[in-house]
Design a protein around this motif. Structure first.
Motif, PDB file in Angstrom:
ATOM      1  N   PHE A 243       4.415   3.326   2.725  1.00  6.44           N
ATOM      2  CA  PHE A 243       5.623   4.104   2.461  1.00  6.44           C
ATOM      3  C   PHE A 243       5.428   5.582   2.795  1.00  6.44           C
ATOM      4  O   PHE A 243       6.386   6.301   3.057  1.00  6.44           O
ATOM      5  CB  PHE A 243       6.084   3.902   1.009  1.00  6.44           C
ATOM      6  CG  PHE A 243       6.910   2.647   0.854  1.00  6.44           C
ATOM      7  CD1 PHE A 243       6.426   1.428   1.314  1.00  6.44           C
ATOM      8  CD2 PHE A 243       8.171   2.692   0.274  1.00  6.44           C
ATOM      9  CE1 PHE A 243       7.188   0.268   1.188  1.00  6.44           C
ATOM     10  CE2 PHE A 243       8.935   1.540   0.148  1.00  6.44           C
ATOM     11  CZ  PHE A 243       8.450   0.319   0.602  1.00  6.44           C
ATOM     12  N   ALA A 244       4.143   5.999   2.816  1.00  8.33           N
ATOM     13  CA  ALA A 244       3.880   7.366   3.297  1.00  8.33           C
ATOM     14  C   ALA A 244       4.262   7.445   4.769  1.00  8.33           C
ATOM     15  O   ALA A 244       4.788   8.451   5.236  1.00  8.33           O
ATOM     16  CB  ALA A 244       2.417   7.719   3.096  1.00  8.33           C
TER      17      ALA A 244
ATOM     18  N   PRO B 131       0.829  -1.216   0.000  1.00  7.84           N
ATOM     19  CA  PRO B 131       0.000   0.000   0.000  1.00  7.84           C
ATOM     20  C   PRO B 131       0.856   1.256   0.000  1.00  7.84           C
ATOM     21  O   PRO B 131       1.927   1.289   0.607  1.00  7.84           O
ATOM     22  CB  PRO B 131      -0.802  -0.130   1.295  1.00  7.84           C
ATOM     23  CG  PRO B 131       0.009  -1.002   2.176  1.00  7.84           C
ATOM     24  CD  PRO B 131       0.861  -1.874   1.309  1.00  7.84           C
ATOM     25  N   TRP B 132       0.358   2.266  -0.713  1.00 12.44           N
ATOM     26  CA  TRP B 132       1.083   3.549  -0.744  1.00 12.44           C
ATOM     27  C   TRP B 132       1.278   4.081   0.675  1.00 12.44           C
ATOM     28  O   TRP B 132       2.298   4.678   1.009  1.00 12.44           O
ATOM     29  CB  TRP B 132       0.295   4.570  -1.562  1.00 12.44           C
ATOM     30  CG  TRP B 132       0.189   4.218  -3.011  1.00 12.44           C
ATOM     31  CD1 TRP B 132      -0.824   3.531  -3.603  1.00 12.44           C
ATOM     32  CD2 TRP B 132       1.131   4.522  -4.037  1.00 12.44           C
ATOM     33  NE1 TRP B 132      -0.586   3.384  -4.939  1.00 12.44           N
ATOM     34  CE2 TRP B 132       0.621   3.998  -5.245  1.00 12.44           C
ATOM     35  CE3 TRP B 132       2.344   5.197  -4.073  1.00 12.44           C
ATOM     36  CZ2 TRP B 132       1.285   4.118  -6.450  1.00 12.44           C
ATOM     37  CZ3 TRP B 132       2.993   5.325  -5.287  1.00 12.44           C
ATOM     38  CH2 TRP B 132       2.478   4.778  -6.455  1.00 12.44           C
TER      39      TRP B 132
ATOM     40  N   ALA C 183      10.172   9.509   8.150  1.00 11.84           N
ATOM     41  CA  ALA C 183      11.631   9.565   8.362  1.00 11.84           C
ATOM     42  C   ALA C 183      12.175  10.103   7.051  1.00 11.84           C
ATOM     43  O   ALA C 183      12.597   9.358   6.173  1.00 11.84           O
ATOM     44  CB  ALA C 183      12.182   8.177   8.652  1.00 11.84           C
ATOM     45  N   SER C 184      12.112  11.427   6.890  1.00 12.07           N
ATOM     46  CA  SER C 184      12.062  12.039   5.568  1.00 12.07           C
ATOM     47  C   SER C 184      13.245  11.717   4.663  1.00 12.07           C
ATOM     48  O   SER C 184      13.093  11.623   3.465  1.00 12.07           O
ATOM     49  CB  SER C 184      11.910  13.546   5.720  1.00 12.07           C
ATOM     50  OG  SER C 184      12.936  14.023   6.563  1.00 12.07           O
ATOM     51  N   GLU C 185      14.429  11.552   5.221  1.00  7.90           N
ATOM     52  CA  GLU C 185      15.592  11.418   4.352  1.00  7.90           C
ATOM     53  C   GLU C 185      16.142   9.991   4.316  1.00  7.90           C
ATOM     54  O   GLU C 185      17.255   9.778   3.860  1.00  7.90           O
ATOM     55  CB  GLU C 185      16.700  12.363   4.826  1.00  7.90           C
ATOM     56  CG  GLU C 185      16.287  13.814   4.861  1.00  7.90           C
ATOM     57  CD  GLU C 185      16.610  14.559   3.580  1.00  7.90           C
ATOM     58  OE1 GLU C 185      17.678  15.152   3.501  1.00  7.90           O
ATOM     59  OE2 GLU C 185      15.794  14.524   2.643  1.00  7.90           O
ATOM     60  N   ASP C 186      15.386   9.059   4.862  1.00  7.31           N
ATOM     61  CA  ASP C 186      15.951   7.718   4.995  1.00  7.31           C
ATOM     62  C   ASP C 186      15.629   6.815   3.814  1.00  7.31           C
ATOM     63  O   ASP C 186      14.488   6.735   3.360  1.00  7.31           O
ATOM     64  CB  ASP C 186      15.464   7.086   6.303  1.00  7.31           C
ATOM     65  CG  ASP C 186      16.246   7.603   7.491  1.00  7.31           C
ATOM     66  OD1 ASP C 186      17.492   7.568   7.418  1.00  7.31           O
ATOM     67  OD2 ASP C 186      15.626   8.063   8.450  1.00  7.31           O
ATOM     68  N   ARG C 187      16.657   6.165   3.327  1.00 13.04           N
ATOM     69  CA  ARG C 187      16.480   5.199   2.228  1.00 13.04           C
ATOM     70  C   ARG C 187      15.741   3.987   2.757  1.00 13.04           C
ATOM     71  O   ARG C 187      15.913   3.605   3.919  1.00 13.04           O
ATOM     72  CB  ARG C 187      17.852   4.771   1.701  1.00 13.04           C
ATOM     73  CG  ARG C 187      18.658   5.913   1.130  1.00 13.04           C
ATOM     74  CD  ARG C 187      20.118   5.572   1.051  1.00 13.04           C
ATOM     75  NE  ARG C 187      20.363   4.505   0.094  1.00 13.04           N
ATOM     76  CZ  ARG C 187      21.541   3.873  -0.025  1.00 13.04           C
ATOM     77  NH1 ARG C 187      22.540   4.192   0.778  1.00 13.04           N
ATOM     78  NH2 ARG C 187      21.700   2.921  -0.918  1.00 13.04           N
ATOM     79  N   VAL C 188      14.915   3.389   1.882  1.00 14.69           N
ATOM     80  CA  VAL C 188      14.070   2.279   2.308  1.00 14.69           C
ATOM     81  C   VAL C 188      14.392   1.033   1.487  1.00 14.69           C
ATOM     82  O   VAL C 188      14.575   1.114   0.275  1.00 14.69           O
ATOM     83  CB  VAL C 188      12.575   2.644   2.119  1.00 14.69           C
ATOM     84  CG1 VAL C 188      11.694   1.473   2.511  1.00 14.69           C
ATOM     85  CG2 VAL C 188      12.232   3.877   2.927  1.00 14.69           C
ATOM     86  N   PHE C 189      14.484  -0.085   2.174  1.00 18.12           N
ATOM     87  CA  PHE C 189      14.695  -1.357   1.489  1.00 18.12           C
ATOM     88  C   PHE C 189      13.742  -2.384   2.081  1.00 18.12           C
ATOM     89  O   PHE C 189      13.397  -2.308   3.251  1.00 18.12           O
ATOM     90  CB  PHE C 189      16.142  -1.828   1.661  1.00 18.12           C
ATOM     91  CG  PHE C 189      17.146  -0.842   1.154  1.00 18.12           C
ATOM     92  CD1 PHE C 189      17.495  -0.826  -0.187  1.00 18.12           C
ATOM     93  CD2 PHE C 189      17.720   0.094   2.014  1.00 18.12           C
ATOM     94  CE1 PHE C 189      18.432   0.102  -0.656  1.00 18.12           C
ATOM     95  CE2 PHE C 189      18.643   1.014   1.543  1.00 18.12           C
ATOM     96  CZ  PHE C 189      18.997   1.026   0.200  1.00 18.12           C
ATOM     97  N   TYR C 190      13.335  -3.329   1.239  1.00 14.96           N
ATOM     98  CA  TYR C 190      12.432  -4.356   1.759  1.00 14.96           C
ATOM     99  C   TYR C 190      12.580  -5.613   0.929  1.00 14.96           C
ATOM    100  O   TYR C 190      13.188  -5.611  -0.148  1.00 14.96           O
ATOM    101  CB  TYR C 190      10.976  -3.860   1.726  1.00 14.96           C
ATOM    102  CG  TYR C 190      10.486  -3.553   0.328  1.00 14.96           C
ATOM    103  CD1 TYR C 190      10.772  -2.326  -0.282  1.00 14.96           C
ATOM    104  CD2 TYR C 190       9.765  -4.496  -0.414  1.00 14.96           C
ATOM    105  CE1 TYR C 190      10.358  -2.060  -1.563  1.00 14.96           C
ATOM    106  CE2 TYR C 190       9.344  -4.221  -1.700  1.00 14.96           C
ATOM    107  CZ  TYR C 190       9.639  -3.003  -2.279  1.00 14.96           C
ATOM    108  OH  TYR C 190       9.242  -2.735  -3.565  1.00 14.96           O
TER     109      TYR C 190
ATOM    110  N   LEU D 288       6.617   5.620   6.148  1.00 14.02           N
ATOM    111  CA  LEU D 288       8.088   5.639   6.201  1.00 14.02           C
ATOM    112  C   LEU D 288       8.659   6.995   5.783  1.00 14.02           C
ATOM    113  O   LEU D 288       9.732   7.376   6.227  1.00 14.02           O
ATOM    114  CB  LEU D 288       8.659   4.552   5.290  1.00 14.02           C
ATOM    115  CG  LEU D 288       8.476   3.128   5.795  1.00 14.02           C
ATOM    116  CD1 LEU D 288       9.002   2.147   4.767  1.00 14.02           C
ATOM    117  CD2 LEU D 288       9.181   2.937   7.119  1.00 14.02           C
ATOM    118  N   ALA D 289       7.887   7.709   4.935  1.00  7.80           N
ATOM    119  CA  ALA D 289       8.378   9.008   4.464  1.00  7.80           C
ATOM    120  C   ALA D 289       8.445  10.021   5.597  1.00  7.80           C
ATOM    121  O   ALA D 289       9.036  11.092   5.447  1.00  7.80           O
ATOM    122  CB  ALA D 289       7.490   9.532   3.343  1.00  7.80           C
TER     123      ALA D 289
END
Lengths: 351, 486
Positions: free
Chosen positions: B90-91, B86-87, B96-103, B93-94
């Motif tokens: 990640f919204a 779902p969008w 944590a504004s500057e953090d790269r995301v992996f899954y 997770l956003a």
């Protein structure tokens, strides 16, 4: 992801990118390679002005399609050919940053950017891009030109034969930005998107790689309407062609940003930064409007000439430059989305 | 006699002694500042640990929420396990504004489903189905915070498990921890600095009464021994009282000394004048036998003068002892016996028999042996002298007796001399008073006795011996334990 990208690259290896167009003196001491999805006509004045200001730099400008540009950048991760990547496919640019293909850049100019126009100091927006439709005025009776998606749907229902085979939009399989627009449409208004897909499918919509091709066909009269086009191209053409009418969808208008990234390990990073600073500078931003090229990211600029064609009452859906963009590029989601798009548009995935 | 303190404090401060003396205020400030700094350092360390934990707790919530949103969207499509991320996940997770995301999403039956293929999805701790694990692990050149979940599939026809790992970089966590830490450190530093400043100011205030006392004393004219009258806080009140008390004693001593010196001079002047007269007389007399007689008188007068001087010296010695020596437990019998023994022979030569009577082996009092001996010597000498004045030709006897009475030891010196008139009894203890000028003596003997008795908290009394003579009674309080433990 890198593995998948490499696999895909096998299929894309035929994409020998076009020869670069050179700007600046041939005896300039430094060379800056820019890979970009921007049409040359929209960018030429900026490039010319830059080399005029920096005579020691010679720019090699390579025009690439958004999706190809992404794969090219990934494939060249170890040894990039270009020092600056400009693209309207925000999601692919952000994915490059997230996956570690880009590097940080901080300057006076990037510090001036609002927070929503950059991410991690690695991807920088330099212009806005409203997503619009374009119509051929000759195909419509006066006052009949639809002003939004609902109006377009009812027009299609009422003028079955007239619109059949005469609508165009991006091929989301070939165009990165096309995919982004479609997926954002689906996200913003899933029901409307479903009906649009159905209407497009049942009326044989034509799919294209690029905005300019669609606009060409609308201008020629082959198409009556083009859906989901980049506003700057549409406005340029509509301003110069009395047959064309740019439609800002009334229900909601997607707002993209054109962004720049600096690939890691790229040569001549110094000039890449210099060029980015120029794009973001007062002069660069002003040039975008005076030359009717792009909608500058810094809206404080005077826009007498090339104002953003949006009234205050419009519903603007700005696509955020953040991690949410990764969702649209999830492998499974992407595969499912393209599959349903193909099914709706009655396109076989086999060919 | 009284020299004023050095006026120039700068000279005082420059002296080596002054510079090497520890400063009360300095010590107070150093100890205070050290304690506060120590507390501040401890607090900062705590804040460091706490802020990291706080940041992890906050951002782990985001990660958990996003992971659960993903987990909710795991489903089955044409017999395959799939996920529709779902969008909103990640919204979340956003934030944590500057953090790269992996899954990465995997299932036990299909293996890799979507996400980052080479992301390490093994759990940090032993696998527990349905429970989210958080841990840090490196990937793509950065340390990531992982949320890990594996659970059994609940869809019909599906078997096995699905595993989701979601990770993001620690940038926001570090920012948050740093900002919490920074604010706390700023606050702690401020509080510590303010406290130290307050200590410095406070020490000045606390010591000000001392400085005022010092200043007042310094400004006094020499010889001004009147009590300090300034108002002082409770803590320095005692000091003021002690100083005043000390000055009072000093004043008394000084007065006594002045008195004594005056009287002594006066007393010495008379014999010296008469000595001079005698000497002139002797010079002028022509006849050798008369001259010889005059010279003998001079010698006699000299002996008397010498006695007076010895008495004065003794008096000075004893006074000094009484002011400087600390009294101890002594046996009263021993010095009295010693005095009798010492004078017995001299007395006997003069025709006076000394007899010492006591039933006691020892009599413990608080006192000073030398002073007691001096006292006894004076009393015995006096008794002998007065005994000799009696014209009866019988053998004279002076009795020295120690008797135990309740709470006191009574020391009596009994003579059978001429006795002392009632008027003289009142005055014999005055310094330089002589009952009778026909007996040798300086007139200081009994006043010294009185001083020594007073010093021993003993009562002294003169009474008549029957049929004639004088009895001097000195009652020493017995030594008694007055400890609280009894």
């Amino acid at each position: 992801m890198r593995l998948i990208a490499t696999v895909l690259l096998g299929c894309l290896s035929f994409l020998t990118h076009a020869d670069p167009v050179w700007f600046g003196a041939s005896n300039a001491s430094r060379e800056l390679y820019i890979n970009s999805t921007l049409d040359m006509s929209s960018f030429k004045p900026l490039l010319e002005r830059f080399v005029e200001l920096n005579p020691s730099v010679r720019i090699a400008y390579v025009d690439v399609n958004t999706l190809e540009l992404y794969y090219l950048t990934v494939s060249e991760a170890e040894n990039p050919s270009a020092s600056l990547i400009l693209s309207s496919a925000m999601d692919l640019q952000l994915k490059l940053v997230n996956d570690g293909f880009t590097q940080r850049y901080v300057s006076e100019q990037t510090e001036r950017l609002p927070a929503q126009a950059k991410w991690r100091d690695e991807v920088f927006a330099f212009s806005y891009e409203p997503v619009v439709m374009i119509a051929n005025k000759n195909a419509f009776d006066a006052g009949e030109i639809p002003d939004g998606r609902q109006a377009l749907l009812s027009y299609i229902r009422q003028n079955d034969e007239q619109v059949s085979g005469r609508m165009g939009t991006y091929d989301i399989r070939k165009s990165g930005v096309g995919y982004l627009l479609a997926s954002q449409d689906a996200r913003q208004a899933d029901a409307t998107w479903g009906r649009m897909l159905e209407a497009f499918g049942s009326h044989g919509i034509k799919t294209y790689c690029c905005s300019s091709d669609i606009i060409d066909d609308v201008a020629k009269g082959d198409l009556v309407v083009g859906y989901n086009l980049l506003g700057s191209y549409a406005a340029q053409r509509a301003n110069n062609d009395p047959n064309l009418e740019m439609i800002i969808p009334k229900d909601y208008t997607l707002m993209l940003m054109r962004t720049a990234v600096l690939p890691q390990n790229a040569p001549n990073q110094q000039d890449a930064g210099l060029f980015l600073d120029f794009l973001l500078s007062d002069e660069g931003q002003a040039l975008m409007t005076t030359e009717e090229l792009l909608y500058p990211i810094r809206q404080g600029q005077s826009q007498a000439h090339f104002a953003m064609p949006l009234g205050p009452t419009r519903t603007i859906k700005t696509v955020d430059l953040d991690q949410q963009l990764l969702v649209g590029r999830d492998l499974v989601k992407q595969r499912r989305f393209i599959r349903s798009w193909e099914l709706a548009l009655e396109l076989s995935s086999g060919d | 006699m009284w020299r004023k303190l050095p006026q120039h404090t700068s000279a005082l401060e420059q002296s080596l002694d002054y510079r090497h003396s520890p400063s009360l205020r300095g010590r107070f400030i150093v100890v205070g500042a050290f304690t506060i700094s120590l507390i501040a350092v401890l607090a900062i360390k705590l804040v460091f640990d706490y802020s990291e934990r706080l940041a992890d707790i906050s951002y782990d919530r985001l990660l958990r929420s996003a992971l659960l949103q993903m987990d909710e969207n795991v489903g089955q499509e044409q017999g395959e396990i799939t996920i529709d991320i779902p969008w909103s996940a990640f919204a979340t997770l956003a934030q944590a504004s500057e953090d790269r995301v992996f899954y990465k999403v995997e299932s036990s039956s299909q293996g890799f489903i979507t996400g980052y293929y080479n992301l390490d999805s093994t759990p940090e701790r032993p696998r527990e189905y349905g429970t989210i694990q958080f841990f840090d692990r490196r990937y793509s050149g950065e340390t990531l915070r992982f949320a890990w979940l594996e659970r059994h599939l609940t869809e019909p026809d599906a078997s096995g498990t699905v595993r989701i790992v979601l990770a993001h970089t620690r940038l926001s966590r570090e920012d948050m921890a740093a900002s919490v830490t920074q604010q706390a450190v700023e606050l702690i530093t401020l509080v510590a600095l303010v406290s130290i400043v307050l200590i410095i100011i406070g020490s000045q205030l606390v010591l000000r009464p001392l400085h005022r006392i010092e200043q007042l004393l310094e400004e006094r004219t020499p010889g001004d021994l009147t009590p300090l009258t300034l108002k002082t806080p409770r803590e320095t009140y005692h000091l003021k009282v002690v100083i005043n008390d000390f000055m009072k004693r000093l004043q008394t001593n000084l007065e006594e000394l002045e008195n004594y010196t005056g009287n002594a001079a006066h007393q010495l002047r008379t014999p010296i004048a008469s000595l001079k007269a005698l000497a002139e007389n002797a010079r002028d007399i022509g006849r050798p036998d008369e001259q010889r007689q005059a010279l003998e008188k001079i010698i006699e007068q000299c002996e008397a003068l010498s006695d007076t001087v010895s008495f004065l010296l003794n008096q000075a010695t004893i006074s000094h002892r009484m002011q400087s020596q600390v009294m101890g437990l002594i046996d009263l019998v021993q010095p009295i016996q010693e005095s009798c023994r010492a004078q017995a022979l001299t007395a006997l030569r003069k025709g006076v028999m000394l007899s010492f009577e006591t039933t006691l082996d020892e009599a413990i009092v608080v006192g000073d042996i030398i002073a007691i001996e001096q006292m006894m010597q004076n009393l015995i000498e006096n008794a002998v002298r007065y005994s000799l004045l009696d014209d009866h030709e019988e053998t004279k006897e002076v009795v020295i007796r120690i008797t135990p009475l309740p709470n006191i030891f009574r020391v009596e010196v009994i003579d059978q001399g001429v006795g002392i008139s009632e008027i003289d009894k009142q005055r014999v203890f005055e310094r330089f008073y002589r009952g009778r000028y026909d007996i040798a003596g300086s007139g200081v003997g009994l006043s010294l006795v009185k001083d020594i008795a007073k010093y021993h908290k003993a009562d002294i009394l003169l009474s008549d011996t029957l049929p004639h003579g004088t009895t001097v009674t000195v009652d020493f309080p017995t030594f008694q334990f007055r400890g609280d433990h009894q």
